[in-house]
Write an enzyme that holds these catalytic residues in place. Sequence first.
Site, PDB file in Angstrom:
ATOM      1  N   CYS A   1     -10.516   4.543   5.630  1.00 41.59           N
ATOM      2  CA  CYS A   1     -11.023   4.298   4.273  1.00 41.59           C
ATOM      3  C   CYS A   1     -12.502   3.913   4.244  1.00 41.59           C
ATOM      4  O   CYS A   1     -13.123   3.916   3.186  1.00 41.59           O
ATOM      5  CB  CYS A   1     -10.202   3.209   3.594  1.00 41.59           C
ATOM      6  SG  CYS A   1      -8.471   3.635   3.439  1.00 41.59           S
TER       7      CYS A   1
ATOM      8  N   HIS B   1     -14.048  -0.763  -2.239  1.00 45.57           N
ATOM      9  CA  HIS B   1     -12.973   0.189  -1.956  1.00 45.57           C
ATOM     10  C   HIS B   1     -11.766  -0.213  -2.808  1.00 45.57           C
ATOM     11  O   HIS B   1     -11.404  -1.382  -2.869  1.00 45.57           O
ATOM     12  CB  HIS B   1     -12.649   0.139  -0.461  1.00 45.57           C
ATOM     13  CG  HIS B   1     -11.432   0.906  -0.095  1.00 45.57           C
ATOM     14  ND1 HIS B   1     -11.171   2.156  -0.612  1.00 45.57           N
ATOM     15  CD2 HIS B   1     -10.385   0.606   0.725  1.00 45.57           C
ATOM     16  CE1 HIS B   1     -10.019   2.589  -0.118  1.00 45.57           C
ATOM     17  NE2 HIS B   1      -9.527   1.669   0.681  1.00 45.57           N
TER      18      HIS B   1
ATOM     19  N   ASN C   1      -5.255   3.938  -4.326  1.00 46.20           N
ATOM     20  CA  ASN C   1      -6.180   3.929  -3.180  1.00 46.20           C
ATOM     21  C   ASN C   1      -6.374   5.369  -2.698  1.00 46.20           C
ATOM     22  O   ASN C   1      -5.452   5.954  -2.135  1.00 46.20           O
ATOM     23  CB  ASN C   1      -5.589   3.044  -2.075  1.00 46.20           C
ATOM     24  CG  ASN C   1      -6.426   3.020  -0.809  1.00 46.20           C
ATOM     25  OD1 ASN C   1      -7.395   3.777  -0.674  1.00 46.20           O
ATOM     26  ND2 ASN C   1      -6.054   2.173   0.126  1.00 46.20           N
TER      27      ASN C   1
HETATM   28  N1  COA Z   1       8.400  -2.266  -4.816  1.00 45.07           N
HETATM   29  C1  COA Z   1       9.208  -3.340  -4.863  1.00 45.07           C
HETATM   30  N2  COA Z   1       9.292  -4.225  -3.865  1.00 45.07           N
HETATM   31  C2  COA Z   1       8.542  -4.009  -2.771  1.00 45.07           C
HETATM   32  C3  COA Z   1       7.675  -2.913  -2.663  1.00 45.07           C
HETATM   33  C4  COA Z   1       7.630  -2.020  -3.742  1.00 45.07           C
HETATM   34  N3  COA Z   1       6.829  -0.930  -3.739  1.00 45.07           N
HETATM   35  N4  COA Z   1       7.062  -2.980  -1.471  1.00 45.07           N
HETATM   36  C5  COA Z   1       7.500  -4.072  -0.844  1.00 45.07           C
HETATM   37  N5  COA Z   1       8.413  -4.695  -1.635  1.00 45.07           N
HETATM   38  C6  COA Z   1       9.146  -5.920  -1.372  1.00 45.07           C
HETATM   39  C7  COA Z   1       9.330  -6.185   0.111  1.00 45.07           C
HETATM   40  O1  COA Z   1      10.437  -5.489   0.599  1.00 45.07           O
HETATM   41  C8  COA Z   1       9.530  -7.681   0.123  1.00 45.07           C
HETATM   42  O2  COA Z   1      10.852  -7.951  -0.257  1.00 45.07           O
HETATM   43  P1  COA Z   1      11.692  -9.145   0.449  1.00 45.07           P
HETATM   44  O3  COA Z   1      10.913 -10.389   0.118  1.00 45.07           O
HETATM   45  O4  COA Z   1      13.010  -9.045  -0.207  1.00 45.07           O
HETATM   46  O5  COA Z   1      11.665  -8.814   1.900  1.00 45.07           O
HETATM   47  C9  COA Z   1       8.645  -8.175  -1.030  1.00 45.07           C
HETATM   48  O6  COA Z   1       8.390  -7.019  -1.852  1.00 45.07           O
HETATM   49  C10 COA Z   1       7.329  -8.742  -0.574  1.00 45.07           C
HETATM   50  O7  COA Z   1       6.759  -7.830   0.354  1.00 45.07           O
HETATM   51  P2  COA Z   1       5.386  -8.129   1.034  1.00 45.07           P
HETATM   52  O8  COA Z   1       5.094  -7.036   2.019  1.00 45.07           O
HETATM   53  O9  COA Z   1       5.377  -9.542   1.544  1.00 45.07           O
HETATM   54  O10 COA Z   1       4.400  -8.019  -0.212  1.00 45.07           O
HETATM   55  P3  COA Z   1       2.908  -8.421  -0.288  1.00 45.07           P
HETATM   56  O11 COA Z   1       2.720  -9.375  -1.384  1.00 45.07           O
HETATM   57  O12 COA Z   1       2.320  -8.752   1.047  1.00 45.07           O
HETATM   58  O13 COA Z   1       2.230  -7.029  -0.748  1.00 45.07           O
HETATM   59  C11 COA Z   1       1.044  -5.088   0.024  1.00 45.07           C
HETATM   60  C12 COA Z   1       2.342  -5.886   0.082  1.00 45.07           C
HETATM   61  C13 COA Z   1       1.215  -3.842   0.844  1.00 45.07           C
HETATM   62  C14 COA Z   1       0.772  -4.725  -1.422  1.00 45.07           C
HETATM   63  C15 COA Z   1      -0.109  -5.976   0.571  1.00 45.07           C
HETATM   64  O14 COA Z   1       0.235  -6.500   1.828  1.00 45.07           O
HETATM   65  C16 COA Z   1      -1.388  -5.202   0.708  1.00 45.07           C
HETATM   66  O15 COA Z   1      -1.952  -4.768  -0.262  1.00 45.07           O
HETATM   67  N6  COA Z   1      -1.909  -5.050   1.938  1.00 45.07           N
HETATM   68  C17 COA Z   1      -3.094  -4.272   2.175  1.00 45.07           C
HETATM   69  C18 COA Z   1      -2.728  -2.817   2.215  1.00 45.07           C
HETATM   70  C19 COA Z   1      -3.900  -1.901   2.065  1.00 45.07           C
HETATM   71  O16 COA Z   1      -4.800  -2.144   1.303  1.00 45.07           O
HETATM   72  N7  COA Z   1      -3.855  -0.792   2.796  1.00 45.07           N
HETATM   73  C20 COA Z   1      -4.846   0.211   2.756  1.00 45.07           C
HETATM   74  C21 COA Z   1      -6.044  -0.241   3.460  1.00 45.07           C
HETATM   75  S1  COA Z   1      -7.384   0.855   3.274  1.00 45.07           S
END
Ligand code: COA
Length: 338
Positions: free
Chosen positions: A124, A265, A295
């Site tokens: 990215c 970004h 994204n």
């Molecule tokens: N819809 C519903 N629930 C979802 C889900 C979705 N699309 N994706 C994950 N969940 C659930 C998980 O299973 C978890 O459930 P549980 O508590 O029962 O296990 C819960 O939501 C929390 O998941 P978690 O991974 O802890 O969420 P988070 O608050 O950390 O958010 C991201 C996850 C991916 C949004 C976050 O970590 C993020 O944005 N990271 C950076 C990713 C990024 O930018 N990548 C590209 C880089 S260029």
Amino acid sequence: MAIKVVSTGRAIPPKRVTNEDLAAVMDTSDEWIRSHTGIGARHIAAEGVAASDLGFEAAEDALRYALDQGLVAEKNLEELAATIDLIVLGSSTQDYYSHPATACIIQHKLGAVNAAAFDVTVACSSFIYALETAAALLAADTRRKRAVVIGAEVLSAITNWEDRGSCVLFGDGAGAVLLEKRDGAGGLVRSILGSDGSGWEHLILRRGGSRNPWKKGEVVEQVPCIEMNGHAVYNFAVTVITKTIERFLDEEHLALEDLALIIPHQANGRIIQAAEKRLNIPAEKFYTNMEEYANTSSASIPIALDECNRSGKIKRGDLVLTVGFGGGLSYGGNLIRW
Ligand code: COA
């Protein structure tokens, strides 16, 4: 001498997929996606559309805009394309594995017969790196005058649609800028580029490279797709976005008020909000459009630049800061006097 951004363009696939559309086919909801990411929709390329198709469309859009607005002396696309010395494409979803460079395909379609063309692949962060690379190459040779820098992605081709934790994040698109070397001040002031290779496994597409090549007769159970450690990427992103903005302000002796706009970004609204909070920056200073496009990796910053340029959100003379991060792990930013 200045390396100026003369014009901008973008290409957005017409197919729009909302959070509700995803919720109809997988265990997710509009509420979860919006509250965790700020994303409301994404645009997905039609079957058969590759990064070069979107990249070409965005590059041509930037050249046509330059012609329409009288920003260049040339009279038509053919003449203008022939003056391009470099085409640098940032992408992590190139048309073909390894070669040819997707930028070469774009060069051919554009009729940029005098241009050298190559790809820059830093996930990215690719557009940020590509802009600095193109500017440095223009500065290095008096005969080079113009470059087209593109960020183009068809992430839907490498998205794991069975992983709700990552598939809701990504979209397809492309953005492009026309750079020109001109007398005077301004243009690309400087860039910060960095990486932390200790996190190389946090965002990865494992199959197909020399570490893990395809084998004859192998049965493919899972198409190659993005694997992501969301928490690690999130923490890295907040840290490097904050540090990069701080470094630009400190090292260039700038106050926050000197910046017209910060274009981050467009990965996740919460990452941007965390940076706002840490640095005490008002939300209006950041331009965001992930609500509509999600994204789009290396395309997110040039798409945003084009929107801001055409809507008048950034004007000639404004100081604009891009800042981003991605797989590698990598990060960086460009400080541009528009
Ligand atoms: N819809 C519903 N629930 C979802 C889900 C979705 N699309 N994706 C994950 N969940 C659930 C998980 O299973 C978890 O459930 P549980 O508590 O029962 O296990 C819960 O939501 C929390 O998941 P978690 O991974 O802890 O969420 P988070 O608050 O950390 O958010 C991201 C996850 C991916 C949004 C976050 O970590 C993020 O944005 N990271 C950076 C990713 C990024 O930018 N990548 C590209 C880089 S260029």
